[in-house]
Motif scaffolding. Structure first.
Motif, PDB file in Angstrom:
ATOM      1  N   MET A   1      56.109  57.849  45.152  1.00 16.44           N
ATOM      2  CA  MET A   1      54.888  57.161  44.758  1.00 16.44           C
ATOM      3  C   MET A   1      54.241  56.540  45.978  1.00 16.44           C
ATOM      4  SD  MET A   1      54.966  53.915  42.252  1.00 16.44           S
ATOM      5  CE  MET A   1      53.536  52.900  42.067  1.00 16.44           C
ATOM      6  N   GLU A   2      52.985  56.872  46.271  1.00 14.70           N
ATOM      7  CA  GLU A   2      52.304  56.317  47.435  1.00 14.70           C
ATOM      8  C   GLU A   2      51.691  54.970  47.086  1.00 14.70           C
ATOM      9  OE1 GLU A   2      53.494  59.645  48.658  1.00 14.70           O
ATOM     10  OE2 GLU A   2      51.922  59.892  47.200  1.00 14.70           O
ATOM     11  N   MET A 359      69.408  65.528  43.382  1.00 18.12           N
ATOM     12  CA  MET A 359      68.177  64.735  43.449  1.00 18.12           C
ATOM     13  C   MET A 359      67.254  65.311  44.517  1.00 18.12           C
ATOM     14  SD  MET A 359      67.465  60.773  44.636  1.00 18.12           S
ATOM     15  CE  MET A 359      68.760  60.052  43.640  1.00 18.12           C
ATOM     16  N   ILE A 360      65.948  65.334  44.190  1.00 18.27           N
ATOM     17  CA  ILE A 360      64.915  65.648  45.180  1.00 18.27           C
ATOM     18  C   ILE A 360      64.007  64.426  45.254  1.00 18.27           C
ATOM     19  CG2 ILE A 360      63.081  67.222  45.888  1.00 18.27           C
ATOM     20  CD1 ILE A 360      64.308  69.340  44.111  1.00 18.27           C
ATOM     21  N   PRO A 361      64.303  63.472  46.139  1.00 16.16           N
ATOM     22  CA  PRO A 361      63.412  62.308  46.269  1.00 16.16           C
ATOM     23  C   PRO A 361      62.190  62.660  47.095  1.00 16.16           C
ATOM     24  CG  PRO A 361      65.197  62.124  47.845  1.00 16.16           C
ATOM     25  CD  PRO A 361      65.432  63.412  47.079  1.00 16.16           C
ATOM     26  N   GLU A 362      61.110  61.982  46.828  1.00 15.17           N
ATOM     27  CA  GLU A 362      59.933  62.184  47.674  1.00 15.17           C
ATOM     28  C   GLU A 362      60.096  61.397  48.967  1.00 15.17           C
ATOM     29  OE1 GLU A 362      55.566  60.537  48.176  1.00 15.17           O
ATOM     30  OE2 GLU A 362      55.873  61.373  46.176  1.00 15.17           O
ATOM     31  N   VAL A 392      53.675  68.305  53.876  1.00 15.01           N
ATOM     32  CA  VAL A 392      53.535  66.928  53.409  1.00 15.01           C
ATOM     33  C   VAL A 392      53.348  67.004  51.899  1.00 15.01           C
ATOM     34  CG1 VAL A 392      52.214  64.792  53.583  1.00 15.01           C
ATOM     35  CG2 VAL A 392      52.514  66.239  55.598  1.00 15.01           C
ATOM     36  N   ALA A 393      54.456  66.836  51.178  1.00 16.98           N
ATOM     37  CA  ALA A 393      54.468  67.103  49.738  1.00 16.98           C
ATOM     38  C   ALA A 393      54.807  65.846  48.965  1.00 16.98           C
ATOM     39  CB  ALA A 393      55.475  68.199  49.416  1.00 16.98           C
ATOM     40  N   SER A 394      54.215  65.728  47.775  1.00 13.50           N
ATOM     41  CA  SER A 394      54.452  64.582  46.899  1.00 13.50           C
ATOM     42  C   SER A 394      55.019  65.055  45.565  1.00 13.50           C
ATOM     43  CB  SER A 394      53.144  63.817  46.649  1.00 13.50           C
ATOM     44  OG  SER A 394      52.622  63.291  47.844  1.00 13.50           O
TER      45      SER A 394
END
Length: 533
Positions: A1-2, A359-362, A392-394
């Protein structure tokens, strides 16, 4: 989350199941345009034009040349002052996509009159159309030619629709653009410009969608009236826009929402079946005022439900991944950190496969999408491998469907928003190797590109929770039905839009997760003093 610079946009009224729209058309493969003449205004050249030409010229089989006009630009003169002031106040890098550029920067491109077979004229000049050039694509924003349409959208607090139109005015390619900040005009303006480059390059490379995913057409036609405080196109509209810029120069401010996670026990239909907030509302996951929780992901395992969240500690100034166990009466204690890196972490996409938890955390600052494995669940996370590098992925989200794995993520390429450009990858194993979808980006839409949780199968359909960021980051939660997902294309249709309200007070409704008889959402509440000691 940005975390965004701003976030003061008000949610729009509405919600519930949306009326059915025509399916988004998936065009047949369009040929790559080999010869492009870009028509530019010598007096309003900007950094984004330079970057666009650089990207267009990366194809060795494409020829680029320039035709110049000398008309006045569409932005009011004080817009440049606003941009410079915001850059100084907020420490934004300059020069950027909105910075004025000199024509000498394009001296390497051939300039000249005349047309060639198979040529497309990409007209970015805002000047009257050249009748000698029939195969012309003109750019507009919300039907308004030129960058003034972008600035008008910012002041109107709406997500602009960019459209390339052919000589008959019919859309050749459309996209709804996104911005991470709706209160710092320069940041938003450059986000819009970056994604405009994406749209143009994709269209010339043969990837074109002519209507938005909700079935609506690109609004208006070039030169149609638009709303700037009741003013129409022309001198009065320009004066109205200049006045709004002047007011902004005296009212620079920003606001950060206070995020929270809500939970409830499921004793009936979940949010996907209800398509509205539950009658009993939501219970807040408590915090101590020194941190907030967001991005809930729940997993049921061995009879227990564990909730993973982003924990943002104000003192550390970054996010870590924390976890807390849920019993029948709710959380057992407070979330405790289970994964911390040097970079900010969020969106802990947790799933079970091959008898283990992954887990794939951002962590978009790393420029990678990474896979972690739990060795002492819910703790003991070790880095397993890089799934995708140089991106650069979210909010990377996995789905196993049709005998293969699919990876969804919004990608920020060349600047722009983190929330409006959806890319897909596919693989036979979730560990990879991952193959980019040949139609990437499969969607440009700030209203439905970014993930808001795990994709759920319901009555034979795939329902994808999405973030509707038209009113700012995480402003509303959408439920989109996936209509097509294969190696040849992707399509979805947003069926429901849910907003904050009496059952979830605040200005944001951001994510959805459910497991083991519990359901979780997150969003924001009214600002309160922060405890930093």
């Amino acid at each position: 989350m940005e975390r965004t610079i701003g976030g003061t946009d008000r949610p729009q009224a509405g919600g519930g199941r949306a009326p059915a729209h025509p399916e988004t058309r998936i065009p047949e493969s369009c040929p790559v345009v080999r010869m492009v003449t870009v028509r530019l205004n010598r007096r309003s050249l900007r950094g984004w034009h330079i970057r666009l030409l650089d990207q267009l010229g990366q194809r060795p089989d494409r020829r680029i040349r320039i035709a110049w006009t000398e008309d006045a630009g569409s932005l009011p003169p004080n817009a440049e002052l606003l941009f410079r002031l915001e850059a100084a106040i907020h420490g934004l890098p300059r020069p950027g996509l909105a910075t004025a550029a000199e024509p000498v920067a394009l001296a390497s491109y051939e300039a000249g009159p005349g047309a060639a077979d198979g040529e497309i004229v990409l007209d970015l000049s805002e000047a009257p159309a050249d009748p000698a050039r029939a195969a012309t694509w003109r750019l507009d924003f919300d039907g308004v030619p030129g960058e003034a349409g972008l600035l008008a959208a910012l002041f109107g607090k709406r997500a602009p629709v960019a459209a390339l139109r052919g000589p008959d005015g019919a859309p050749v390619a459309v996209g709804r653009l996104g911005a991470e900040s709706h209160t710092v005009m320069l940041a938003a303006f450059e986000d819009y410009l970056a994604r405009t480059i994406t749209l143009i390059v994709a269209a010339l490379d043969g990837a074109r969608a002519t209507r938005l995913p909700d079935g609506t057409e690109a609004p208006l036609q070039p030169g149609s009236p638009f709303d700037l405080g009741g003013l129409g196109v022309g001198r009065r509209a320009a004066e109205g826009l200049a006045r709004q810029v002047a007011r902004r120069l005296y009212a620079l401010c920003f606001h950060r929402p206070q995020w929270r996670v809500g939970w409830r026990r499921l004793a009936g239909p979940d949010l996907i079946d209800l398509r509205r907030h539950p009658e009993g509302g939501w219970i807040d996951l408590p915090d101590d005022g020194r941190r907030f929780y967001a991005d809930p992901f729940a997993i049921a395992r061995d009879g227990d439900v564990t909730l993973f969240v982003e924990e943002f500690d104000y003192r550390r100034g970054k996010g870590v991944i924390s976890a807390v166990r849920f019993a029948a009466d709710g959380p057992q204690g407070r979330p405790e950190p289970v994964l911390e890196l040097e970079t900010h972490l969020s969106y802990p996409f947790v799933f079970e496969a091959d008898g283990q938890v992954w887990m794939i955390p951002e962590s978009h600052a790393s420029g990678t999408i990474d896979l972690y494995r739990a060795t002492a669940f819910p703790r003991g996370w070790v880095h397993e491998r890089v799934l995708v590098d140089g991106v650069v992925a979210s909010d990377a989200t996995l789905l196993h469907h049709g005998g293969r794995w699919w990876l969804f993520a919004t990608v920020r390429a060349g600047g722009g928003s983190y929330s409006d450009t959806l890319h897909l990858w596919h693989a036979l194993d979730f560990r990879g190797p991952w193959i980019p979808h040949r139609r990437n980006p499969v969607l440009i839409d700030v209203g439905s590109a970014r993930a808001a949780g795990a994709i759920v199968e319901r009555d034979g359909a795939l329902i994808r929770p999405v973030q509707d960021c038209r009113g700012g980051y995480g402003a509303a939660l959408g439920l989109a039905r996936i209509l097509r997902l294969d190696e040849g294309g992707y399509a979805q249709q947003v069926e429901t839009r849910l907003e904050p309200g009496a059952a979830w007070p605040g200005s944001r409704l951001h994510m959805l997760s459910a497991a083991g008889g519990f359901e979780f959402i997150d969003g924001s509440r009214p600002a309160r003093p922060r405890l930093l000691g």
